[in-house]
Design an enzyme around this catalytic site. Structure first.
Site, mmCIF file in Angstrom:
data_model
loop_
_atom_site.group_PDB
_atom_site.id
_atom_site.type_symbol
_atom_site.label_atom_id
_atom_site.label_comp_id
_atom_site.label_asym_id
_atom_site.label_seq_id
_atom_site.Cartn_x
_atom_site.Cartn_y
_atom_site.Cartn_z
ATOM 1 C CB SER A 231 -0.890 0.029 1.241
ATOM 2 O OG SER A 231 -1.749 -1.076 1.268
HETATM 3 N N1 SAH Z 1 -0.990 -4.479 4.068
HETATM 4 C C1 SAH Z 1 -0.444 -4.905 2.803
HETATM 5 C C2 SAH Z 1 -1.463 -4.693 1.712
HETATM 6 C C3 SAH Z 1 -1.343 -5.705 0.659
HETATM 7 S S1 SAH Z 1 -2.574 -5.614 -0.598
HETATM 8 C C4 SAH Z 1 0.839 -4.210 2.460
HETATM 9 O O1 SAH Z 1 1.001 -3.035 2.789
HETATM 10 O O2 SAH Z 1 1.697 -4.822 1.825
HETATM 11 C C5 SAH Z 1 -3.911 -6.535 0.128
HETATM 12 C C6 SAH Z 1 -3.614 -7.956 0.523
HETATM 13 O O3 SAH Z 1 -4.860 -8.534 0.917
HETATM 14 C C7 SAH Z 1 -3.072 -8.838 -0.589
HETATM 15 O O4 SAH Z 1 -1.877 -9.432 -0.168
HETATM 16 C C8 SAH Z 1 -4.169 -9.873 -0.822
HETATM 17 O O5 SAH Z 1 -3.685 -11.152 -1.187
HETATM 18 C C9 SAH Z 1 -4.869 -9.889 0.530
HETATM 19 N N2 SAH Z 1 -6.242 -10.393 0.508
HETATM 20 C C10 SAH Z 1 -7.215 -10.193 -0.426
HETATM 21 N N3 SAH Z 1 -8.355 -10.820 -0.089
HETATM 22 C C11 SAH Z 1 -8.104 -11.449 1.108
HETATM 23 C C12 SAH Z 1 -8.885 -12.270 1.972
HETATM 24 N N4 SAH Z 1 -10.157 -12.599 1.699
HETATM 25 N N5 SAH Z 1 -8.301 -12.725 3.106
HETATM 26 C C13 SAH Z 1 -7.012 -12.417 3.425
HETATM 27 N N6 SAH Z 1 -6.215 -11.641 2.635
HETATM 28 C C14 SAH Z 1 -6.756 -11.167 1.490
#
Ligand code: SAH
Length: 214
Positions: free
Chosen positions: A65
């Protein structure tokens, strides 16, 4: 093993200045952003850009993010050290590290196995110790560890996962970006077992919160 050069540290302080100018006030959040070596959470080919206030691709077609977004959600959460915090979407682990720096006991869920495995090892190597990293479906939360003081969702939710509301303590808070193409940052404060106060903030763009593959 991991390199954090003076140049990178300098760029990181510039990033802190940028997000402060964009309106982030919480000193502990700004300190966390100023401390965490974001370049190490990214693919080495993007390392030079790590201190731009932008999201970047990580493994499994996901993103790390934007720092401003991480800071905005972290500021809304208003964490007191020792609180139990559930994060949905571990991804690169950057937000997880911010929560650890704020003194939270962090439980985090990721549905992409590649990211779950990689980030688990990486956070450990870097010295961050979340309480529990789970490979699973964030829509379900972690009922076995509930209730939580705070819950943060770091993927765009097309609809509100009701089970997450149920895993909040009374007085606890859920911060979640809600919407399909564009998301509205939304906060739910649990006033009583049956009442929630809802507050909405600005527009953000996240990768989608996905339903399970099965
Ligand atoms: N906090 C992270 C954001 C990553 S993007 C960072 O700063 O790196 C969002 C993440 O949510 C992705 O890795 C994706 O695989 C995950 N995600 C999407 N749907 C999900 C679900 N139902 N349960 C758990 N994780 C999920």
């Amino acid at each position: 093993m991991y390199k954090d050069s003076y140049r990178q540290q300098g760029k990181r302080q510039q990033l802190v200045k940028t997000i402060r100018e964009k309106g982030i006030k919480d000193r502990r959040v700004l300190q966390a952003i100023g401390k965490i070596p974001r370049h190490l959470f990214m693919d080495s080919s993007f390392e030079d850009h790590a201190y731009q206030d932008k999201a970047f691709p990580i493994a499994a077609s996901q993103t790390i993010s934007q720092p401003y977004t991480v800071a905005f959600q972290s500021e809304l959460l208003a964490i007191t050290p020792g609180e139990h915090v559930l994060e949905v979407g571990t991804g690169s682990g950057y937000q997880t590290a911010v929560l650890c720096e704020l003194g939270a006991r962090v439980y985090s869920i990721e549905r992409q196995h590649e990211l779950y495995k990689k980030t688990k090892k990486f956070l450990d190597d870097l010295g961050y110790r979340p309480k529990y990293l789970s490979f699973g479906d964030g829509y379900k939360g972690l009922p076995e560890y509930a209730p939580f003081d705070k819950i943060i969702v770091t993927a765009g939710a097309p609809s509100l996962p009701k089970s997450l509301l149920g895993q909040l303590k009374v007085g606890g808070k859920l911060v979640i970006p809600l919407g399909k193409d564009v998301q509205i940052m939304t906060e739910f404060l649990r006033k009583s077992p049956t009442e929630f106060d809802k507050t909405t903030y600005g527009e953000f763009r996240f990768v989608p919160l996905l339903k399970n593959k099965s």
